[in-house]
Design a protein around this motif. Structure first.
Motif, PDB file in Angstrom:
ATOM      1  N   SER A 102       0.843  -1.203   0.000  1.00 30.23           N
ATOM      2  CA  SER A 102       0.000   0.000   0.000  1.00 30.23           C
ATOM      3  C   SER A 102       0.877   1.251   0.000  1.00 30.23           C
ATOM      4  CB  SER A 102      -0.903   0.024   1.230  1.00 30.23           C
ATOM      5  OG  SER A 102      -1.743  -1.096   1.237  1.00 30.23           O
TER       6      SER A 102
ATOM      7  N   ILE B 167      -6.411  -0.207   1.161  1.00 29.07           N
ATOM      8  CA  ILE B 167      -5.146  -0.734   1.662  1.00 29.07           C
ATOM      9  C   ILE B 167      -5.298  -2.242   1.845  1.00 29.07           C
ATOM     10  CG2 ILE B 167      -4.327   1.411   2.741  1.00 29.07           C
ATOM     11  CD1 ILE B 167      -5.416   0.368   5.407  1.00 29.07           C
ATOM     12  N   TYR B 171      -9.537  -0.085   4.309  1.00 32.58           N
ATOM     13  CA  TYR B 171      -9.363   1.182   3.600  1.00 32.58           C
ATOM     14  C   TYR B 171      -9.112   2.312   4.589  1.00 32.58           C
ATOM     15  CZ  TYR B 171     -14.295   2.048   4.832  1.00 32.58           C
ATOM     16  OH  TYR B 171     -15.465   2.223   5.508  1.00 32.58           O
TER      17      TYR B 171
END
Lengths: 332, 268
Positions: A102, B167, B171
């Motif tokens: 991420s 992610i 999120y």
């Protein structure tokens, strides 16, 4: 101009500890640094790094830089890029590696453009060209249908690396390395984003990334109810349930269950794909599985090109008997 | 408050084409387009159009779509117009061919400066051909505006956007000042279909076409000539393709037999 030297790994923490992708990057980085006869560097950015820098040494780093600041508690592009821009300018590594995480997939491209250099994302192979000494960056393209090998002459040469594509070294706690604090003056008024909330959607039970057995449902499952049968089988195998994109797009299951190019990358021992056609985008997330088993009514389905064992048939008829037999065999 | 929005859309080979039809010309390191399969707008870019349309539905605004390439098929690149976007600008020239993330982001950012007014710029998280995933972040850096990548929801209020960023295990809700760039992921949900009215309106609309000189760039700064990366080799991974199919008289028997076979092979 500074001479660019050394291989630098951008280190990440997961739940307070050095993350597995970081250990994989260090394993790969060590090999590249040795080939170049240069040092392996590592940098951590965060508010509380604890033991992670020491662990990075045990996993192969020669020098570890620690950028610790309460303002770096949460990842935000603007604050982290400020640290990394200064780090690259001060330390000038030849090669800079990130995990395809991420953070990595957001930070690396912004940083590459900020520095005026280039980057390859989601690499699965990295090597040093024996002639030019340039980093050869190989990554899947066209949704996993093909692979491309790239080089770049701009510095530093940057790449993000797919999870589980590289192997970590055995950690050696007696290895010696230097740990240096890296100071950056941060200006909070220059951070143009604010994290309002972090929402965890992780399903209960075994995590997909850690599961040794995964039962995945595709478009062919047809409904949220169908996934209950997959759960039962996954439970018997002490594994987890995943999904290809269509079940997530149709909201039969949460997005966090998605396996594929834009979802999770998994490498279990056993991967049972039920009603999954095997689009390249999906295979990109599971082709590292040791044994892929396919159940699909379409004999031409692409998943059979990837599978070791398979049954051509309607999963609604095949799966109950399969699950029953699996339970019986595991019990016996 | 009505917003000015720009969406970058790329014309790509259809990623849904059967994998078996995927072929590479290794002498040129290029993909051979499968015959009879027309190109499409990259799916994440269509979802980027959808994200902009949802904001336009709520509070009004203007959506300008920007596409870059050569020989762009009008039926393909006009699709965002038929979904509800307002204007189409094409960066179309031979010189734009063969670019990498750097030369593409640079040309798009330069064109966006020429368009001038914008509150939000949307891109797909990555294009379905090269999967590079850098152009959005690159445009934001060149323009000096903040960005959020991999969004699944975008709302705008009081000069700020609230973005849900995907992610690994959920999120994050991120607030970002405007103007900003946002890249959109598939979790946003399916893009809407074109309406008949939209298709008719799109057919009448003429796109604005810019060449490198129209945005003040030399041909040597764009496309293949402007690359920072070199493609050494494009190849297809070797597939073993040795699937052992378990067969029986009924599907249920085949299921049971499969389990037995897995045990024999020490897979379970």
């Amino acid at each position: 101009m500074a001479e660019y030297k050394g291989v630098m790994v951008y280190g990440e923490l997961l739940e307070g500890k050095i993350s597995s992708i970081t250990t994989e990057l260090l394993g790969c980085g060590r090999r590249l640094a040795d080939e170049l006869k240069e040092e392996l560097l590592c940098i951590f950015v965060g508010d509380k790094l604890d033991e992670a820098p020491k662990k990075a040494v045990a996993f192969g780093a020669d020098k570890v830089y620690t950028a610790e600041d309460p303002l770096l508690k949460e990842y935000q592009t603007d604050s982290y890029i400020a640290v990394m821009e200064k780090a690259v300018k001060d330390i000038s590594p030849r090669i800079l590696l990130f995990g395809q995480t991420s953070v990595g997939r957001d930070l690396a491209p912004s940083l590459a453009f900020r520095l005026g250099t280039s980057l390859s994302m989601d690499c699965i192979e990295l090597g040093i060209d024996p002639g030019t000494k340039l980093l050869q960056q190989t990554r899947p393209v066209y949704g996993g249908n093909a692979r491309g090998t790239f080089t770049s002459e701009t510095s530093p040469q940057m790449a993000t690396v797919r999870k589980k594509a590289m192997s970590p070294l055995e950690p050696d706690e007696s290895r010696k390395g230097e740990i240096t604090p890296f100071k950056v003056e941060l200006d909070p008024t220059k951070v143009r984003t604010k994290v309002l909330e972090t929402v965890k959607e992780e399903v209960t039970g075994v995590k997909l990334e850690d599961a040794q057995a995964i039962v995945t449902g595709g478009r062919g499952i047809g409904s949220p109810d169908g996934f209950k049968q997959l759960e039962e089988l996954a439970k018997a195998l002490k594994g987890a349930v995943g999904a290809s994109r269509p079940p997530c797009d149709n909201k039969w299951v949460p997005d966090t269950m998605q396996i594929g190019l834009t979802g999770k990358i998994v490498t279990p021992e056993l991967y049972i794909a039920v009603g999954v056609s095997g689009a390249s985008q999906h295979l990109a997330g599971c082709s590292g599985a040791k044994n892929i088993i396919a159940i699909n009514k379409d004999p031409e389905a692409n998943i059979f090109r990837e599978a070791r064992f398979g049954v051509v048939g309607d999963w609604k008829q095949v799966l109950p008997a399969f699950s029953e037999k699996v339970k019986e065999l595991l019990a016996g | 408050m009505p917003l000015n929005m720009i969406v970058c859309c790329k014309q790509v080979l259809d990623p849904e084409a059967p994998p078996a039809s995927f072929k590479i010309d290794s002498s040129t390191n290029k993909v051979i387009p499968p015959p009879g399969v027309p190109p499409v707008i990259s799916p994440f870019d269509e979802q980027a159009v959808e994200a902009a349309l949802r904001i336009k539905d709520q509070q009004g605004g203007k959506i300008t779509v920007l596409s870059l390439g050569n020989n762009l098929l009008r039926d393909v690149v006009k699709k965002p117009l038929s979904m509800g976007a307002d204007e189409l600008v094409l960066l179309e020239d031979e010189a734009f061919e063969g670019g990498d993330s750097w030369s593409i982001a640079n040309a798009l950012a330069t064109a966006i400066k020429k368009i001038g007014e914008y509150d939000l710029i949307f891109c797909g998280r990555q294009a379905a051909d090269w999967d590079a995933g850098q152009v959005g972040s690159g445009i934001a850096e060149i323009l000096g505006i903040p960005s959020v990548t991999v969004a699944k929801k975008v709302e705008v209020a009081d000069g700020k956007a609230k973005v849900e960023r995907v992610i690994a295990d959920g999120y994050q809700v991120i607030e970002i000042t405007l103007p900003a760039l946002i890249t959109v992921s598939n979790e946003l949900g399916e893009a809407r279909y074109a309406t008949l009215k939209g298709i008719m309106a799109a057919a009448k609309k003429q796109p604005v076409v810019w060449k490198p000189s129209d945005i003040g760039l030399e041909p040597s700064q764009v496309g293949a000539a402007g690359r920072r990366t070199k493609l050494l080799k494009l190849f297809q991974p070797v597939k073993e393709g040795k699937c052992e199919l378990v067969e029986a008289d009924t599907p249920a028997e085949a299921g049971a037999k499969l389990a037995t076979r897995l045990r024999e092979a020490k897979v379970i």
